[in-house]
Design an enzyme around this catalytic site. Structure first.
Site, PDB file in Angstrom:
ATOM      1  N   ASP A  42       0.834  -1.193   0.000  1.00 19.58           N
ATOM      2  CA  ASP A  42       0.000   0.000   0.000  1.00 19.58           C
ATOM      3  C   ASP A  42       0.869   1.244   0.000  1.00 19.58           C
ATOM      4  O   ASP A  42       0.641   2.190  -0.763  1.00 19.58           O
ATOM      5  CB  ASP A  42      -0.881  -0.015   1.261  1.00 19.58           C
ATOM      6  CG  ASP A  42      -2.049   0.923   1.133  1.00 19.58           C
ATOM      7  OD1 ASP A  42      -2.558   1.363   2.172  1.00 19.58           O
ATOM      8  OD2 ASP A  42      -2.458   1.214  -0.003  1.00 19.58           O
TER       9      ASP A  42
ATOM     10  N   ASP B 281      -9.120  -0.722   3.525  1.00 16.88           N
ATOM     11  CA  ASP B 281      -8.563  -0.399   4.838  1.00 16.88           C
ATOM     12  C   ASP B 281      -9.438  -0.925   5.943  1.00 16.88           C
ATOM     13  O   ASP B 281      -8.958  -1.523   6.909  1.00 16.88           O
ATOM     14  CB  ASP B 281      -8.391   1.114   4.964  1.00 16.88           C
ATOM     15  CG  ASP B 281      -7.454   1.660   3.914  1.00 16.88           C
ATOM     16  OD1 ASP B 281      -7.732   2.763   3.394  1.00 16.88           O
ATOM     17  OD2 ASP B 281      -6.467   0.990   3.620  1.00 16.88           O
TER      18      ASP B 281
END
Lengths: 265, 458
Positions: free
Chosen positions: B268, B376
């Site tokens: 990420d 997330d």
């Protein structure tokens, strides 16, 4: 028995904390952030203390029960000292944040005062400390089981709940007193707070002789509460002001030029 | 279940925070340029200030103001906006704390009560190596290999998605995403409900079940992909994140799960910040085309408030007015899925002015709050859920991970306020979460257990 004990003990242990949270902290997002950050600081202190205890246990003889008990006492003392150290570190952080907020704000005052931050940080330490102490016990209290079957006290759950409530209050009061002492550089106050934390933790070593542990702990809680009340600026006069339920005149002035209500403090 | 996983890898999509549905027509981003017309008509001053100049916006100062006043007002507005950033910064943090907490609560409650999600029933095809080997080294190797496969699958799909987006294959993406949310909303919900009913021994007939799931799924599809009340949409997004997280918790083997969590936060970080990262390219492409990307699989906490102002009669007095709630335009009128985007874009749609009488005009300001990608949510919940599932019945570990993730989110939002560009939301939180999980499980737990057995309090 399970559900009743569980709910009863949960509400005894966390009722005041929950009420304080809902009424004073949940309304302001900044206070919620301070609460969570305070919990984080307490957790880090606990981590370090556990690390020290863990290392000491593994370096020593696991069979010797007296030594292990002694190491536990040592671990508890180290944990108390580390908690207070991290409370001080949190004070420093909040002080810096306070200055930053004041600089950025329009009228030079930060949106939250140091006293409010002291209260919220104390509450956060109290909540997380209480939760970590008692949540596994509460989970076990749902049952099924019988307490005290091996000769331990059958009042384990309820005394744990009351102790947790005392711990929550104590941390809140210590937070207020501690921050004020650091602000005004009164080191004897600081020393008293640390000493009373150590004494409280030491008193729990007298469990299950609950008369000797619970009663003094509650006496300490009440006295800390009174001290914190006067430290935070309370006095007999302010108590009397709270009592009559008169509605205050809404003394807001409309400023004509911009036709807006002035920002309230 | 496993064969089902085999059939299409579109179920992989929702886990992949890069994927999201694009609306068929991108909603017109009301530009603040519209707001400029009204002041000119109404002849009052409205002050706007933008932080980083967005496509040529400049301070618009209406006529009739002296330079000195202008400077003072500019400085004051600057401070006002800084203060507002901070004041609403805290609010945005809470607006994200609440859904993340809710998602975690759903996942932890399910894990602790429904046994299905903690039973080992096979593995996904994305993690083919089994962890049932006796030696520690072999197990570690298998988990690393599983992670490599999983991450490469995610990378390949993200790159594929970016290519599709770049070559404007909107219909394909549209279809892909509808298929994956269909699967989540219908199939996974059916399985979840089935397991919950089994756990609580609730008798349920198929017609009722069909009715409930049909309604749940249909409303969910409408809310997520089209329009719906904001809170309902948020609730559905939380629910599908929780469902996806539960699937991961069930089907990822132990060590692989932890290594995957670590690896995906590194990925990420790179995908969002590196210049050639797929997500960054996605963001930049969307920026060039000036269209909002992926409105469906992003959790957005929009806030709408109305600012009422009295507009004086334009003929009689030329009083100056300031907007006392001028939020700055964050310039990014798009959102990026896997990371945080603070979009405080101020859109003003002033009512048509009535130059005749002094009328009260309602100026509506819509502040689009912070956005967080569903990936997330999913990975935060996977971390906390795994902590709840595997931490030997201990609640302390779960709570420690929860606090760690919230603090990571807080720090990420702080960085967002400082840097004002899209940031990856996973790395800090997952790092804190992992550190706290392992240290609490191995160090704190024995300490607290020993203390509790003597009823000692620290």
């Amino acid at each position: 028995m399970g559900a009743a004990v569980f709910f009863g003990c949960t509400f005894i242990a966390f009722g005041p904390a929950f009420a304080l949270f809902l009424l004073t902290v949940a309304v302001d997002p900044l206070r919620v952030i301070i609460l969570v950050a305070g919990a984080f600081f307490w957790l880090v202190s606990l981590l370090l203390a556990s690390l020290i205890w863990f290392i000491s246990v593994h370096l020593s003889d696991p069979e010797d029960s007296k030594l292990q008990y002694g190491l536990l006492v040592f671990g508890a003392a180290v944990s108390v000292l580390l908690q207070e150290a991290f409370r001080f570190a949190y004070f420093k952080l909040l002080k810096k944040a306070d200055e930053g907020l004041a600089m950025i704000s329009e009228d030079g005052r930060s949106p939250i005062s140091l006293k409010q931050m002291a209260y919220v940080s104390g509450l956060s330490f109290g909540i997380i400390s209480g939760v970590f102490s008692v949540i596994n016990i509460l989970a076990d209290s749902i049952g099924p089981g019988i307490i005290g079957i091996h000769g331990d006290s059958p009042y384990y759950f309820i005394t744990s709940a009351f102790l947790t409530m005392a711990v929550v209050f104590l941390h809140t009061f210590w937070g207020v007193i501690f921050f004020d002492a650091c602000e005004k550089r009164r080191f004897w106050s600081l020393g008293l707070v640390v000493a009373s934390h150590l004494i409280t933790s030491g008193l729990t070593f007298l469990n299950p002789w609950y008369e000797a542990s619970l009663v003094p702990i509650y006496i300490i809680t009440v006295s800390m509460g009174i001290w914190a009340f006067f430290t935070a600026g309370g006095s007999l006069r302010t108590i009397l002001l709270c009592l009559p339920c008169k509605e205050e005149e809404n003394s807001r002035v409309m400023v004509y030029s911009a036709l807006q209500v002035p920002v309230e403090d | 279940m496993i064969t089902f996983m085999n059939s299409s890898d579109s179920e992989e999509e929702p886990c992949n925070e890069r994927t999201s549905l694009m609306s068929v027509e991108s909603p017109p981003v009301p530009s603040y340029q519209d707001g400029l017309q009204a002041p000119e008509v109404v002849e009052t001053q409205t002050h706007r200030k933008r932080y980083t100049g967005s496509s040529g916006s400049s301070n618009d100062v209406a006529h009739g103001n002296s330079d000195a006043e202008l400077l003072v007002q500019d400085v004051r507005l600057d401070n006002e906006e800084e203060e507002l950033t901070l004041k609403y910064g805290a609010k945005h943090v809470i607006m994200l704390f609440v859904p993340v907490t809710l998602c975690m609560i759903v996942v932890v409650a399910t894990i602790k009560s429904v046994r299905f999600y903690t039973e080992k029933n096979g593995q996904l095809i994305y993690t083919p190596f089994s962890e049932d080997t006796p030696s520690v080294g072999q197990r570690l190797l298998n988990s690393v290999l599983n992670t490599l496969i999983m991450i490469s699958v995610i990378v390949v799909m993200t790159v594929f998605l970016v290519i599709l987006y770049k070559y404007r294959c909107y219909k394909f993406i549209h279809g892909w995403l509808i298929l994956s949310s269909l699967m989540l909303l219908f199939l996974f919900t059916y399985i979840y409900l089935g397991e919950v009913f089994k756990t609580y021994n609730v008798a349920m007939d198929y017609p009722t079940l069909f009715f409930v799931i049909w309604n749940f799924g249909a409303v969910g599809m409408i809310c997520i992909h089209w329009k719906g009340p904001l809170q309902l949409q948020q609730a559905y997004l939380i629910m599908i994140s929780a469902l996806m997280a539960l699937v991961f918790i069930k089907y990822l083997p132990e060590w692989s799960a932890w290594v995957i969590l670590g690896a995906i936060s590194i990925y990420d970080l790179m995908a969002v910040l590196c210049p050639k990262g797929p997500l960054r390219m996605l963001v930049e492409t969307a920026q060039e085309r000036n269209e909002p990307i992926f409105p469906a699989l992003i959790y957005s906490s929009a806030v709408m408030w109305t600012v009422g102002m009295a507009k004086p009669d334009t003929a009689s007095r030329g009083l100056s007015q300031q907007t006392w709630d001028s939020a700055e335009d964050m310039r990014e009128n798009h959102e990026s899925p896997s990371h945080l985007d603070s979009e405080i874009s101020e859109t003003r749609n002033p009512a048509p002015s009535h130059p005749t009488a002094s009328s009260l005009e309602e100026l509506e300001e819509e502040e689009r709050g912070v956005k967080l990608g569903l990936g997330d949510f999913i990975f935060y919940s996977v971390l906390v859920g795994k902590a709840a599932a595997t931490a030997s019945g201990d609640w302390n570990t779960t709570l420690a991970c929860f606090v760690a993730i919230l603090i990571g989110l807080c720090l990420t939002l702080l960085l967002l306020a400082v840097f004002k560009k899209a940031l990856p939301a996973l790395p800090i939180s997952i790092t804190f979460g992992l550190v706290f999980y392992f240290s609490t499980d191995n160090l704190v737990r024995p300490f607290m257990d020993t203390l509790a057995s003597h009823q000692l309090y620290i």
